[in-house]
Motif scaffolding. Structure first.
Motif, PDB file in Angstrom:
ATOM      1  N   ARG A  35      -1.740   4.013   1.486  1.00 22.12           N
ATOM      2  CA  ARG A  35      -1.711   5.408   1.026  1.00 22.12           C
ATOM      3  C   ARG A  35      -2.798   5.685  -0.014  1.00 22.12           C
ATOM      4  O   ARG A  35      -3.491   6.696   0.047  1.00 22.12           O
ATOM      5  CB  ARG A  35      -0.342   5.747   0.445  1.00 22.12           C
ATOM      6  CG  ARG A  35       0.733   5.865   1.487  1.00 22.12           C
ATOM      7  CD  ARG A  35       2.062   6.226   0.838  1.00 22.12           C
ATOM      8  NE  ARG A  35       3.119   6.211   1.813  1.00 22.12           N
ATOM      9  CZ  ARG A  35       4.272   5.589   1.642  1.00 22.12           C
ATOM     10  NH1 ARG A  35       4.525   4.953   0.519  1.00 22.12           N
ATOM     11  NH2 ARG A  35       5.187   5.613   2.582  1.00 22.12           N
ATOM     12  N   VAL A  36      -2.932   4.784  -0.986  1.00 19.20           N
ATOM     13  CA  VAL A  36      -3.928   4.970  -2.041  1.00 19.20           C
ATOM     14  C   VAL A  36      -5.335   4.900  -1.461  1.00 19.20           C
ATOM     15  O   VAL A  36      -6.168   5.777  -1.705  1.00 19.20           O
ATOM     16  CB  VAL A  36      -3.761   3.920  -3.170  1.00 19.20           C
ATOM     17  CG1 VAL A  36      -4.927   3.958  -4.134  1.00 19.20           C
ATOM     18  CG2 VAL A  36      -2.451   4.154  -3.912  1.00 19.20           C
ATOM     19  N   SER A  37      -5.608   3.871  -0.678  1.00 20.86           N
ATOM     20  CA  SER A  37      -6.962   3.698  -0.149  1.00 20.86           C
ATOM     21  C   SER A  37      -7.326   4.815   0.826  1.00 20.86           C
ATOM     22  O   SER A  37      -8.461   5.305   0.819  1.00 20.86           O
ATOM     23  CB  SER A  37      -7.131   2.327   0.507  1.00 20.86           C
ATOM     24  OG  SER A  37      -6.219   2.154   1.575  1.00 20.86           O
ATOM     25  N   ALA A  38      -6.381   5.261   1.628  1.00 21.39           N
ATOM     26  CA  ALA A  38      -6.655   6.361   2.562  1.00 21.39           C
ATOM     27  C   ALA A  38      -6.879   7.672   1.819  1.00 21.39           C
ATOM     28  O   ALA A  38      -7.702   8.493   2.233  1.00 21.39           O
ATOM     29  CB  ALA A  38      -5.512   6.504   3.568  1.00 21.39           C
ATOM     30  N   LEU A 133       3.398   7.790  -4.439  1.00 25.55           N
ATOM     31  CA  LEU A 133       3.801   6.457  -4.878  1.00 25.55           C
ATOM     32  C   LEU A 133       4.692   6.445  -6.108  1.00 25.55           C
ATOM     33  O   LEU A 133       5.155   5.393  -6.535  1.00 25.55           O
ATOM     34  CB  LEU A 133       2.556   5.601  -5.145  1.00 25.55           C
ATOM     35  CG  LEU A 133       1.651   5.401  -3.924  1.00 25.55           C
ATOM     36  CD1 LEU A 133       0.416   4.611  -4.309  1.00 25.55           C
ATOM     37  CD2 LEU A 133       2.406   4.713  -2.804  1.00 25.55           C
ATOM     38  N   GLY A 134       4.891   7.603  -6.720  1.00 28.97           N
ATOM     39  CA  GLY A 134       5.833   7.694  -7.824  1.00 28.97           C
ATOM     40  C   GLY A 134       5.341   7.193  -9.170  1.00 28.97           C
ATOM     41  O   GLY A 134       6.146   6.896 -10.054  1.00 28.97           O
ATOM     42  N   TYR A 135       4.024   7.097  -9.351  1.00 29.50           N
ATOM     43  CA  TYR A 135       3.504   6.702 -10.659  1.00 29.50           C
ATOM     44  C   TYR A 135       3.720   7.829 -11.663  1.00 29.50           C
ATOM     45  O   TYR A 135       3.703   9.003 -11.309  1.00 29.50           O
ATOM     46  CB  TYR A 135       2.003   6.394 -10.584  1.00 29.50           C
ATOM     47  CG  TYR A 135       1.690   5.025 -10.044  1.00 29.50           C
ATOM     48  CD1 TYR A 135       1.705   3.906 -10.876  1.00 29.50           C
ATOM     49  CD2 TYR A 135       1.373   4.835  -8.710  1.00 29.50           C
ATOM     50  CE1 TYR A 135       1.410   2.654 -10.391  1.00 29.50           C
ATOM     51  CE2 TYR A 135       1.080   3.581  -8.214  1.00 29.50           C
ATOM     52  CZ  TYR A 135       1.100   2.493  -9.056  1.00 29.50           C
ATOM     53  OH  TYR A 135       0.806   1.248  -8.580  1.00 29.50           O
ATOM     54  N   LYS A 136       3.877   7.462 -12.937  1.00 35.95           N
ATOM     55  CA  LYS A 136       3.964   8.438 -14.019  1.00 35.95           C
ATOM     56  C   LYS A 136       2.554   8.868 -14.394  1.00 35.95           C
ATOM     57  O   LYS A 136       1.588   8.143 -14.142  1.00 35.95           O
ATOM     58  CB  LYS A 136       4.651   7.815 -15.236  1.00 35.95           C
ATOM     59  CG  LYS A 136       6.074   7.393 -14.963  1.00 35.95           C
ATOM     60  CD  LYS A 136       6.655   6.678 -16.161  1.00 35.95           C
ATOM     61  CE  LYS A 136       8.044   6.157 -15.815  1.00 35.95           C
ATOM     62  NZ  LYS A 136       8.521   5.189 -16.789  1.00 35.95           N
ATOM     63  N   THR A 137       2.443  10.030 -15.044  1.00 41.07           N
ATOM     64  CA  THR A 137       1.112  10.518 -15.415  1.00 41.07           C
ATOM     65  C   THR A 137       0.399   9.553 -16.363  1.00 41.07           C
ATOM     66  O   THR A 137      -0.815   9.366 -16.262  1.00 41.07           O
ATOM     67  CB  THR A 137       1.178  11.927 -16.045  1.00 41.07           C
ATOM     68  OG1 THR A 137       2.077  11.902 -17.154  1.00 41.07           O
ATOM     69  CG2 THR A 137       1.618  12.958 -15.032  1.00 41.07           C
ATOM     70  N   SER A 138       1.141   8.912 -17.245  1.00 38.92           N
ATOM     71  CA  SER A 138       0.517   7.949 -18.164  1.00 38.92           C
ATOM     72  C   SER A 138      -0.023   6.736 -17.404  1.00 38.92           C
ATOM     73  O   SER A 138      -1.088   6.205 -17.745  1.00 38.92           O
ATOM     74  CB  SER A 138       1.507   7.509 -19.234  1.00 38.92           C
ATOM     75  OG  SER A 138       2.665   6.947 -18.649  1.00 38.92           O
ATOM     76  N   GLU A 139       0.691   6.307 -16.371  1.00 36.39           N
ATOM     77  CA  GLU A 139       0.234   5.181 -15.566  1.00 36.39           C
ATOM     78  C   GLU A 139      -1.011   5.556 -14.769  1.00 36.39           C
ATOM     79  O   GLU A 139      -1.948   4.757 -14.642  1.00 36.39           O
ATOM     80  CB  GLU A 139       1.338   4.720 -14.616  1.00 36.39           C
ATOM     81  CG  GLU A 139       2.549   4.137 -15.318  1.00 36.39           C
ATOM     82  CD  GLU A 139       3.721   3.896 -14.385  1.00 36.39           C
ATOM     83  OE1 GLU A 139       4.405   2.872 -14.570  1.00 36.39           O
ATOM     84  OE2 GLU A 139       3.971   4.719 -13.475  1.00 36.39           O
TER      85      GLU A 139
END
Length: 171
Positions: A35-38, A133-139
């Motif tokens: 997902r990230v790479s695409a 992917l559900g990362y937080k904004t700080s991450e």
């Protein structure tokens, strides 16, 4: 779905150079890596190359991971760097006038990837990391090496651009 404790055990075993544990860990995160790479590369072949390079780099450098609980962030940071390396290489091969961003390819996702394909990369990547992917904004800020406020702004502008696009499509 694996429990966080199981993931931590796999990371610990992978750091001890157990190939089976490392393979299981990579398989667990394969969809996230795709997902990230695409989202960054907008091309399945380049995404596969970035994932392959990331897996190799992770295997070679897993001993440098300080905290096992941050494995996913660490791996994602490596993946993002590999994606940008591929983009830079691609751009160096073609002049800026000749370069055209590849068309988004269909994925089994429910249209999320296709929806994001209308956005510029600077909005697409934070949107994928946050919503996909559900990362937080700080991450995300840490992963992309930008201020948290910039991540929040890009998320807001990305949502606005999507809303504007779909409003104009309905007319």
């Amino acid at each position: 779905m694996k429990e966080p404790k199981e993931i931590l055990k796999l990371v610990k075993r992978a750091k001890a150079q157990e190939p089976d544990a490392f393979t299981e860990l990579m398989q667990f995160y394969m969809k996230d890596m795709y997902r990230v790479s695409a989202a960054i590369l907008m091309n399945d072949e380049d995404a596969a190359d970035a994932i392959q390079d990331t897996i190799l780099a992770c295997w070679e450098k897993i001993g440098t991971l300080r905290e096992n609980r941050f494995f996913k962030s660490w791996m994602t940071r490596i993946l993002i760097r590999k994606c940008y390396d591929i983009l830079n290489h691609r751009r160096s091969l073609a002049s800026l006038e000749e370069y055209k961003e590849p068309e988004a390819q269909e994925t089994p996702e429910d249209g999320f990837h296709e929806m994001l394909s209308i956005l510029d990369e600077k909005y697409r990547v934070p949107m994928m990391l946050y919503y996909g992917l559900g990362y937080k904004t700080s991450e995300i800020a840490e992963l992309l090496h930008i201020p948290r406020s910039t991540v929040q702004t890009r998320l807001a502008r990305g949502r606005d651009k999507l809303a504007d696009f779909y409003k104009s499509e309905r007319k």
